[in-house]
Enzyme design. Structure first.
Site, PDB file in Angstrom:
ATOM      1  N   GLY A 183     103.873 -54.951 104.785  1.00 30.88           N
ATOM      2  CA  GLY A 183     103.944 -54.342 105.653  1.00 30.88           C
ATOM      3  C   GLY A 183     102.695 -54.314 106.877  1.00 30.88           C
TER       4      GLY A 183
ATOM      5  N   GLU B 253      92.016 -56.764  91.664  1.00 27.17           N
ATOM      6  CA  GLU B 253      91.795 -56.047  93.080  1.00 27.17           C
ATOM      7  C   GLU B 253      91.165 -57.625  93.556  1.00 27.17           C
ATOM      8  OE1 GLU B 253      89.712 -53.786  95.903  1.00 27.17           O
ATOM      9  OE2 GLU B 253      90.485 -53.145  94.108  1.00 27.17           O
TER      10      GLU B 253
ATOM     11  N   HIS C 207      97.055 -53.026  80.093  1.00 26.85           N
ATOM     12  CA  HIS C 207      96.781 -53.364  79.554  1.00 26.85           C
ATOM     13  C   HIS C 207      97.441 -53.624  78.323  1.00 26.85           C
ATOM     14  CE1 HIS C 207      93.748 -53.158  82.054  1.00 26.85           C
ATOM     15  NE2 HIS C 207      92.784 -52.197  81.913  1.00 26.85           N
TER      16      HIS C 207
ATOM     17  N   GLY D  27      91.099 -52.963  98.834  1.00 23.39           N
ATOM     18  CA  GLY D  27      92.268 -52.010  98.686  1.00 23.39           C
ATOM     19  C   GLY D  27      91.981 -50.461  98.503  1.00 23.39           C
TER      20      GLY D  27
ATOM     21  N   HIS E 173     105.517 -55.625  98.667  1.00 25.74           N
ATOM     22  CA  HIS E 173     106.017 -55.088  99.876  1.00 25.74           C
ATOM     23  C   HIS E 173     104.542 -55.403 100.806  1.00 25.74           C
ATOM     24  CE1 HIS E 173     106.169 -52.134 103.234  1.00 25.74           C
ATOM     25  NE2 HIS E 173     105.165 -52.488 103.560  1.00 25.74           N
TER      26      HIS E 173
END
Length: 136
Positions: A106, A59, A87, A80, A104
């Site tokens: 955008g 994250e 894992h 996020g 991606h």
């Protein structure tokens, strides 16, 4: 690019990122790396790297990659909104490195893949993170 690493490090003082010992180590066009120690802060009681620490690493590096990729003058915030991880193997060594790159990019959403590898370059965890980009 080195200035971005310094700015990212400074912005993470007194946060979970600093507490877990994460360091921004490398950056390139469309990718970013963060290193995290495998120690008492990031391991389970049995000494294995904690899956939650891996998710925090994913994250962190994905959010930072998204943040530095949007124009600063527009004052966007990145959040996020979804993360998943597989894992694969137990980490060996003293640290792991998470490398994030765009799948991606955008205007309002970014999908980022994060590969976490140990010191032997063994793939430990694969993550996919979706970030939302909003005007702040």
């Amino acid at each position: 690019m080195e200035e971005y690493l310094q700015q990212l490090s400074e912005s993470c003082r007194h946060t979970l990122v600093e507490w877990l010992g994460m360091e921004f180590t490398a950056i390139g066009e469309g990718w970013l790396e963060v290193r995290m120690p495998v120690d008492h802060r990031t391991c389970r009681p049995d000494g294995a790297l904690h899956g939650g620490a891996n998710m925090a690493l994913a994250e962190t590096v994905s959010g930072a990659l998204s943040s530095i990729s949007v124009p600063r003058e527009l004052r966007y915030q990145v959040y996020g909104i979804e993360i998943n991880g597989n894992h694969i193997k137990r980490a060996s060594g003293r640290y792991v490195t998470g490398k994030a790159f765009f799948l991606h990019k955008g205007r309002r959403t970014h999908v980022v893949q994060v590969e976490i590898r140990d010191e032997d370059n063994t793939l430990i965890t694969v993550n996919r993170v979706t970030n939302m980009v909003v005007e702040g």
